[in-house]
Design a protein around this motif. Sequence first.
Motif, PDB file in Angstrom:
ATOM      1  N   LEU A 164       0.911  -1.081   0.057  1.00  0.00           N
ATOM      2  CA  LEU A 164       0.058  -0.018   0.072  1.00  0.00           C
ATOM      3  C   LEU A 164       0.797   1.249  -0.222  1.00  0.00           C
ATOM      4  CD1 LEU A 164      -2.579  -1.017   3.039  1.00  0.00           C
ATOM      5  CD2 LEU A 164      -2.977  -1.252   0.374  1.00  0.00           C
ATOM      6  N   ALA A 165       0.131   2.586  -0.195  1.00  0.00           N
ATOM      7  CA  ALA A 165       1.192   3.636  -0.010  1.00  0.00           C
ATOM      8  C   ALA A 165       1.315   4.093   1.322  1.00  0.00           C
ATOM      9  CB  ALA A 165       0.408   4.485  -1.013  1.00  0.00           C
ATOM     10  N   ALA A 166       0.393   3.243   2.195  1.00  0.00           N
ATOM     11  CA  ALA A 166       0.236   4.122   3.773  1.00  0.00           C
ATOM     12  C   ALA A 166       1.656   3.961   4.469  1.00  0.00           C
ATOM     13  CB  ALA A 166      -0.902   3.413   4.398  1.00  0.00           C
ATOM     14  N   ALA A 229       4.404   1.361  -0.858  1.00  0.00           N
ATOM     15  CA  ALA A 229       4.849   1.756  -2.107  1.00  0.00           C
ATOM     16  C   ALA A 229       4.923   3.345  -2.302  1.00  0.00           C
ATOM     17  CB  ALA A 229       3.794   1.363  -3.091  1.00  0.00           C
ATOM     18  N   THR A 230       5.818   3.874  -3.061  1.00  0.00           N
ATOM     19  CA  THR A 230       5.811   5.374  -3.315  1.00  0.00           C
ATOM     20  C   THR A 230       4.579   5.525  -4.083  1.00  0.00           C
ATOM     21  OG1 THR A 230       6.913   5.109  -5.475  1.00  0.00           O
ATOM     22  CG2 THR A 230       8.578   5.228  -3.521  1.00  0.00           C
ATOM     23  N   LEU A 231       4.621   6.756  -4.195  1.00  0.00           N
ATOM     24  CA  LEU A 231       3.210   7.354  -4.862  1.00  0.00           C
ATOM     25  C   LEU A 231       3.706   7.103  -6.335  1.00  0.00           C
ATOM     26  CD1 LEU A 231       2.184  10.638  -2.951  1.00  0.00           C
ATOM     27  CD2 LEU A 231       1.080   8.352  -2.996  1.00  0.00           C
ATOM     28  N   ALA A 232       4.809   7.482  -6.769  1.00  0.00           N
ATOM     29  CA  ALA A 232       5.476   7.105  -8.079  1.00  0.00           C
ATOM     30  C   ALA A 232       4.974   5.909  -8.721  1.00  0.00           C
ATOM     31  CB  ALA A 232       6.932   7.550  -8.407  1.00  0.00           C
ATOM     32  N   ASP A 233       5.162   4.662  -7.882  1.00  0.00           N
ATOM     33  CA  ASP A 233       4.753   3.528  -7.990  1.00  0.00           C
ATOM     34  C   ASP A 233       3.352   3.190  -8.231  1.00  0.00           C
ATOM     35  OD1 ASP A 233       7.762   2.659  -7.694  1.00  0.00           O
ATOM     36  OD2 ASP A 233       7.406   1.997  -5.644  1.00  0.00           O
ATOM     37  N   TYR A 234       2.653   3.821  -7.186  1.00  0.00           N
ATOM     38  CA  TYR A 234       1.190   3.847  -7.404  1.00  0.00           C
ATOM     39  C   TYR A 234       0.720   4.376  -8.629  1.00  0.00           C
ATOM     40  CZ  TYR A 234      -1.884   2.126  -3.403  1.00  0.00           C
ATOM     41  OH  TYR A 234      -2.105   1.692  -2.664  1.00  0.00           O
ATOM     42  N   ARG A 237       1.483   2.116 -11.437  1.00  0.00           N
ATOM     43  CA  ARG A 237       0.769   0.632 -11.580  1.00  0.00           C
ATOM     44  C   ARG A 237      -0.629   0.934 -12.376  1.00  0.00           C
ATOM     45  NH1 ARG A 237      -1.040  -1.852  -5.886  1.00  0.00           N
ATOM     46  NH2 ARG A 237       1.393  -1.743  -5.709  1.00  0.00           N
ATOM     47  N   TYR A 238      -1.260   2.115 -11.830  1.00  0.00           N
ATOM     48  CA  TYR A 238      -2.661   2.385 -12.350  1.00  0.00           C
ATOM     49  C   TYR A 238      -2.608   2.753 -13.715  1.00  0.00           C
ATOM     50  CZ  TYR A 238      -4.478   1.428  -7.696  1.00  0.00           C
ATOM     51  OH  TYR A 238      -4.874   0.966  -6.467  1.00  0.00           O
TER      52      TYR A 238
END
Length: 292
Positions: A164-166, A229-234, A237-238
Amino acid sequence: MIVITTPTGTIGAAVAESLRAAGAPLRLIARDPARLPETLREHTDVVVGSHADPAVLTTALTDAAALFVLVPPNFAAPDVTGHYLGFARPIAQAVRAHAVPRVVAVSSLGRGFGGPAGFLSAAWAMDDTLESSGAAYRSLQAAFFMENLLHQVDMIRSRGTFVLAADPDAPLAAVATADIARTAADLLADTTWTGQQDVPVRESVDHSPRQMAQIISETLGRPITYQQATLADYRARYASSGASPATVDAMIEMAEAQTAGVYPPVGDHGVGTTFRQWCASVLAPAVAAARE
């Protein structure tokens, strides 16, 4: 007559089945009635179409005593808030025109948060619009869905981790979708409530992702770790999954809002299924099935 939207979805189907079992008269709005369980097809009134269609709503809301609203996801939507309001606006107009006395909708915990929050902000815009109908209204303020982890069953099974990004050690409010459905069904069956109110729907204890990993480990009987996860990874992914740019932005904004504390402390608002119970009854069987 109680009108249910999204009766083929996880939450909508559970709401409909609960009310049907209790003997409540039901009318279901369904795009594809063939996807309904046989029990619902045989024992309910079905209106074919979308609950964003004014003509469908006119048919469905005639003599309605209560309405359940859930906006279905559309990851290809060019405007996330516009997608929510594309359902909320015609519903509010139809509720007003047909004098539907009570409306229950699935929204998000954290209403009143001061910053952008992506999908959460879109849900709160829906709340504002549905409240403008003048009907008695209950906004089910749902936390992070435990069921979101089911999208990572293969990773949990094969790699022993979830992502998760948390923040690993920050509390994350969560809820089982069964508890959302149960709360909705209880409200829809109750003819005594009035006014407009937010109803938090969340587990009674907020666990951090690291604590969630420990609970999953104990449930599955093997080590499971959490990776932030980093926000860049998120975003990557999407974007790679085919989501629209607006959807990707909304997912990032929601993750940022969760990190910023969009969900208030639990207080006295906890209900229902614990994360440990959910892991035992839902996640563990899903992981076992993934091995087959």
